[in-house]
Design a protein around this motif. Structure first.
Motif, PDB file in Angstrom:
ATOM      1  N   ASP A 197     -20.284  -3.023   7.543  1.00  0.00           N
ATOM      2  CA  ASP A 197     -20.975  -2.055   7.728  1.00  0.00           C
ATOM      3  C   ASP A 197     -20.130  -0.587   8.063  1.00  0.00           C
ATOM      4  OD1 ASP A 197     -23.487  -3.501   7.499  1.00  0.00           O
ATOM      5  OD2 ASP A 197     -23.642  -3.672   9.680  1.00  0.00           O
ATOM      6  N   ALA A 198     -19.216  -0.628   8.662  1.00  0.00           N
ATOM      7  CA  ALA A 198     -18.320   0.477   8.686  1.00  0.00           C
ATOM      8  C   ALA A 198     -17.011   0.468   7.823  1.00  0.00           C
ATOM      9  CB  ALA A 198     -17.951   0.555  10.248  1.00  0.00           C
ATOM     10  N   ARG A 199     -16.425  -0.689   7.946  1.00  0.00           N
ATOM     11  CA  ARG A 199     -15.190  -0.821   7.081  1.00  0.00           C
ATOM     12  C   ARG A 199     -15.140  -2.312   6.369  1.00  0.00           C
ATOM     13  NH1 ARG A 199     -12.783   1.784  11.636  1.00  0.00           N
ATOM     14  NH2 ARG A 199     -11.773   3.689  11.169  1.00  0.00           N
ATOM     15  N   GLY A 200     -14.507  -2.102   5.404  1.00  0.00           N
ATOM     16  CA  GLY A 200     -14.603  -3.354   4.641  1.00  0.00           C
ATOM     17  C   GLY A 200     -13.291  -4.243   5.343  1.00  0.00           C
ATOM     18  N   VAL A 201     -12.294  -3.685   5.290  1.00  0.00           N
ATOM     19  CA  VAL A 201     -10.906  -4.172   5.802  1.00  0.00           C
ATOM     20  C   VAL A 201      -9.992  -3.095   6.616  1.00  0.00           C
ATOM     21  CG1 VAL A 201      -8.642  -4.945   5.210  1.00  0.00           C
ATOM     22  CG2 VAL A 201     -10.834  -5.759   3.863  1.00  0.00           C
ATOM     23  N   SER A 202      -9.718  -3.408   7.639  1.00  0.00           N
ATOM     24  CA  SER A 202      -8.802  -2.611   8.452  1.00  0.00           C
ATOM     25  C   SER A 202      -7.445  -3.194   8.699  1.00  0.00           C
ATOM     26  CB  SER A 202      -9.536  -2.277   9.771  1.00  0.00           C
ATOM     27  OG  SER A 202     -10.972  -1.465   9.761  1.00  0.00           O
ATOM     28  N   GLY A 203      -6.306  -2.441   8.472  1.00  0.00           N
ATOM     29  CA  GLY A 203      -5.092  -2.826   8.810  1.00  0.00           C
ATOM     30  C   GLY A 203      -4.238  -1.917   9.713  1.00  0.00           C
ATOM     31  N   VAL A 204      -3.550  -2.556  10.711  1.00  0.00           N
ATOM     32  CA  VAL A 204      -2.992  -1.799  11.897  1.00  0.00           C
ATOM     33  C   VAL A 204      -1.584  -2.469  11.899  1.00  0.00           C
ATOM     34  CG1 VAL A 204      -2.863  -1.037  14.192  1.00  0.00           C
ATOM     35  CG2 VAL A 204      -5.174  -1.343  13.081  1.00  0.00           C
ATOM     36  N   ALA A 205      -0.714  -1.538  11.877  1.00  0.00           N
ATOM     37  CA  ALA A 205       0.814  -1.761  11.871  1.00  0.00           C
ATOM     38  C   ALA A 205       1.634  -1.063  12.821  1.00  0.00           C
ATOM     39  CB  ALA A 205       1.569  -2.166  10.664  1.00  0.00           C
ATOM     40  N   ARG A 206       2.359  -1.682  13.616  1.00  0.00           N
ATOM     41  CA  ARG A 206       3.236  -1.067  14.658  1.00  0.00           C
ATOM     42  C   ARG A 206       4.445  -0.386  14.009  1.00  0.00           C
ATOM     43  NH1 ARG A 206       1.884  -6.061  17.589  1.00  0.00           N
ATOM     44  NH2 ARG A 206       0.187  -5.386  19.346  1.00  0.00           N
ATOM     45  N   ASN A 207       4.944  -0.980  13.209  1.00  0.00           N
ATOM     46  CA  ASN A 207       6.265  -0.465  12.523  1.00  0.00           C
ATOM     47  C   ASN A 207       6.290  -0.423  10.986  1.00  0.00           C
ATOM     48  OD1 ASN A 207       7.719  -0.580  14.905  1.00  0.00           O
ATOM     49  ND2 ASN A 207       7.636  -2.892  14.798  1.00  0.00           N
ATOM     50  N   GLY A 208       5.400  -1.177  10.401  1.00  0.00           N
ATOM     51  CA  GLY A 208       5.417  -0.860   8.839  1.00  0.00           C
ATOM     52  C   GLY A 208       4.126  -0.331   8.332  1.00  0.00           C
ATOM     53  N   PRO A 209       3.831  -0.343   7.189  1.00  0.00           N
ATOM     54  CA  PRO A 209       2.602   0.214   6.614  1.00  0.00           C
ATOM     55  C   PRO A 209       1.209  -0.505   7.225  1.00  0.00           C
ATOM     56  CG  PRO A 209       4.111  -0.213   4.720  1.00  0.00           C
ATOM     57  CD  PRO A 209       4.497  -0.639   6.138  1.00  0.00           C
ATOM     58  N   GLY A 210       0.224   0.331   7.243  1.00  0.00           N
ATOM     59  CA  GLY A 210      -1.189  -0.477   7.820  1.00  0.00           C
ATOM     60  C   GLY A 210      -1.555  -1.393   6.868  1.00  0.00           C
ATOM     61  N   LEU A 211      -1.460  -1.154   5.675  1.00  0.00           N
ATOM     62  CA  LEU A 211      -2.146  -1.694   4.468  1.00  0.00           C
ATOM     63  C   LEU A 211      -1.183  -1.790   3.322  1.00  0.00           C
ATOM     64  CD1 LEU A 211      -4.608  -3.611   3.546  1.00  0.00           C
ATOM     65  CD2 LEU A 211      -5.435  -1.413   2.517  1.00  0.00           C
ATOM     66  N   HIS A 212      -0.667  -3.131   3.048  1.00  0.00           N
ATOM     67  CA  HIS A 212       0.479  -3.194   2.128  1.00  0.00           C
ATOM     68  C   HIS A 212      -0.062  -4.118   0.893  1.00  0.00           C
ATOM     69  CE1 HIS A 212       4.618  -3.663   0.254  1.00  0.00           C
ATOM     70  NE2 HIS A 212       4.178  -4.891   0.260  1.00  0.00           N
ATOM     71  N   GLY A 213      -0.117  -3.423  -0.281  1.00  0.00           N
ATOM     72  CA  GLY A 213      -0.504  -4.103  -1.435  1.00  0.00           C
ATOM     73  C   GLY A 213       0.656  -4.411  -2.553  1.00  0.00           C
ATOM     74  N   LEU A 214       0.545  -5.495  -3.162  1.00  0.00           N
ATOM     75  CA  LEU A 214       1.794  -5.759  -4.186  1.00  0.00           C
ATOM     76  C   LEU A 214       1.018  -6.575  -5.271  1.00  0.00           C
ATOM     77  CD1 LEU A 214       4.786  -5.827  -5.469  1.00  0.00           C
ATOM     78  CD2 LEU A 214       5.048  -7.896  -4.075  1.00  0.00           C
ATOM     79  N   SER A 215       1.087  -6.138  -6.574  1.00  0.00           N
ATOM     80  CA  SER A 215       0.827  -6.488  -7.637  1.00  0.00           C
ATOM     81  C   SER A 215       2.009  -6.797  -8.615  1.00  0.00           C
ATOM     82  CB  SER A 215      -0.465  -6.084  -8.364  1.00  0.00           C
ATOM     83  OG  SER A 215      -0.912  -6.779  -9.587  1.00  0.00           O
ATOM     84  N   TYR A 216       1.839  -7.934  -9.368  1.00  0.00           N
ATOM     85  CA  TYR A 216       2.774  -8.191 -10.316  1.00  0.00           C
ATOM     86  C   TYR A 216       2.507  -7.845 -11.823  1.00  0.00           C
ATOM     87  CZ  TYR A 216       5.643 -10.589  -7.145  1.00  0.00           C
ATOM     88  OH  TYR A 216       6.354 -11.120  -6.062  1.00  0.00           O
ATOM     89  N   ARG A 217       1.210  -7.419 -11.916  1.00  0.00           N
ATOM     90  CA  ARG A 217       0.422  -7.211 -13.357  1.00  0.00           C
ATOM     91  C   ARG A 217      -0.548  -6.161 -13.346  1.00  0.00           C
ATOM     92  NH1 ARG A 217      -0.193 -12.905 -16.446  1.00  0.00           N
ATOM     93  NH2 ARG A 217       1.711 -13.645 -16.188  1.00  0.00           N
ATOM     94  N   ASP A 218      -1.060  -5.553 -12.089  1.00  0.00           N
ATOM     95  CA  ASP A 218      -2.166  -4.608 -12.030  1.00  0.00           C
ATOM     96  C   ASP A 218      -1.678  -3.650 -10.938  1.00  0.00           C
ATOM     97  OD1 ASP A 218      -4.465  -3.235 -12.391  1.00  0.00           O
ATOM     98  OD2 ASP A 218      -5.453  -5.143 -12.888  1.00  0.00           O
ATOM     99  N   ASN A 219      -2.755  -3.013 -10.180  1.00  0.00           N
ATOM    100  CA  ASN A 219      -2.525  -1.882  -9.401  1.00  0.00           C
ATOM    101  C   ASN A 219      -2.246  -2.668  -8.031  1.00  0.00           C
ATOM    102  OD1 ASN A 219      -3.606   0.336 -11.121  1.00  0.00           O
ATOM    103  ND2 ASN A 219      -5.386  -0.837 -10.687  1.00  0.00           N
ATOM    104  N   GLY A 220      -1.065  -1.974  -7.409  1.00  0.00           N
ATOM    105  CA  GLY A 220      -0.914  -2.796  -5.946  1.00  0.00           C
ATOM    106  C   GLY A 220      -2.241  -2.420  -5.024  1.00  0.00           C
ATOM    107  N   VAL A 221      -2.766  -1.295  -4.874  1.00  0.00           N
ATOM    108  CA  VAL A 221      -3.891  -0.940  -4.235  1.00  0.00           C
ATOM    109  C   VAL A 221      -5.010  -0.352  -5.216  1.00  0.00           C
ATOM    110  CG1 VAL A 221      -5.132   0.096  -2.201  1.00  0.00           C
ATOM    111  CG2 VAL A 221      -2.661  -0.900  -2.086  1.00  0.00           C
TER     112      VAL A 221
END
Length: 277
Positions: free
Chosen positions: A100-124
């Motif tokens: 209802d509020a967020r689909g996915v939440s990412g929290v990181a203490r030292n790195g990116p809160g949300l990290h996306g990597l793709s080899y053929r399309d958009n990372g995020v």
């Protein structure tokens, strides 16, 4: 020399120093951006290990047993010593989450809160539905980058908004949007509108020395403009004739209310102006 003339002279000297300092700041900032881009290129294949999110709110949470070697328990905070991998060949992805509020939440203490990597399309990939007034991708930062996107062949960050904004970036103390390219253009903007601009820049500081757009060509050209109707259009001043007050810098152009163009030849208050056309 009267006290008033002495004050005007001092104001002119201080204004020239401010202009030189601003130019030095621009040059220094450009060098810093290049160093940052070089460092970011080295992080292309870097993987960020997931961290356990910090507790949010005051309500107590139930904690499930360690998930290493065990099923992940829904509705509870799971802990694990190792990374949990989910692999699926389904066309809709390995994991689908709704909320209802967020689909996915990412929290990181030292790195990116949300990290996306793709080899053929958009990372995020971010998409805002037609009923939403939000942005496809929104980034806010108080110290680092609001949105950071990198690619070695395609588009670093792609945001598509149907009714809202494609990309919304906000920063408290740094660049809201930082774009750098080694071979291509740093930023490419286009619009199909007959009334809107492909790029709109505004400096809302209220300072007479504020600049909306800075273009540094280094050994090349600082700014190139072309158009079927006109290459450049200057906005008219509300006054007739050259400026008669305020501090002005040599090189400024002013189009007065009568469409007469004036060029500032000597920095000062109000400076020395010459009628061009």
């Amino acid at each position: 020399m009267t006290a008033q003339e002495h004050g005007v002279a001092n104001e002119g000297v201080e204004g020239e120093k401010a202009v030189l300092e601003r130019h030095e700041n621009f040059t220094q900032r450009l060098a810093e951006l290049r160093e940052q881009a070089t460092a970011l290129l080295a992080e292309l294949e870097r993987r960020t290990e997931p961290q356990v999110p910090e507790e949010q709110g005051t309500a107590a949470r139930s904690v499930a047993p360690p998930a290493t070697g065990s099923p992940v328990v829904a509705g509870a905070s799971n802990t694990a010593a190792d990374t949990t991998y989910l692999d699926s060949g389904a066309p809709n992805g390995a994991l689908y989450v709704t909320g209802d509020a967020r689909g996915v939440s990412g929290v990181a203490r030292n790195g990116p809160g949300l990290h996306g990597l793709s080899y053929r399309d958009n990372g995020v990939f971010g998409y805002a539905a037609p009923t939403s007034s939000g942005a496809g991708v929104r980034g806010e930062s108080t110290a680092g980058h609001g949105v950071y996107g990198y690619t070695d062949s395609g588009v670093g960050t792609l945001g598509v908004g149907v009714r809202g904004m494609g990309v919304l970036a906000f920063s408290q103390g740094r660049e809201a949007l930082n774009a750098y390219s080694v071979e291509g253009s740093g930023v490419v903007a286009g619009t199909n509108s007959g009334s809107a601009a492909a790029v709109l820049a505004e400096n809302s500081s209220g300072s007479p020395g504020g600049v909306a757009v800075v273009a540094l060509g280094q050994s090349g050209t600082g700014l190139y403009a072309s158009g079927g109707q006109a290459a450049i259009q200057l906005g008219r001043s509300a006054l007739t004739g050259p400026p008669t007050s305020g501090f002005h810098v040599a090189g400024e152009l002013v189009l007065d209310a009568g469409a007469d163009l004036y060029l500032c030849k000597v920095t000062g208050s109000p400076g020395t102006w010459k009628l061009v056309a």
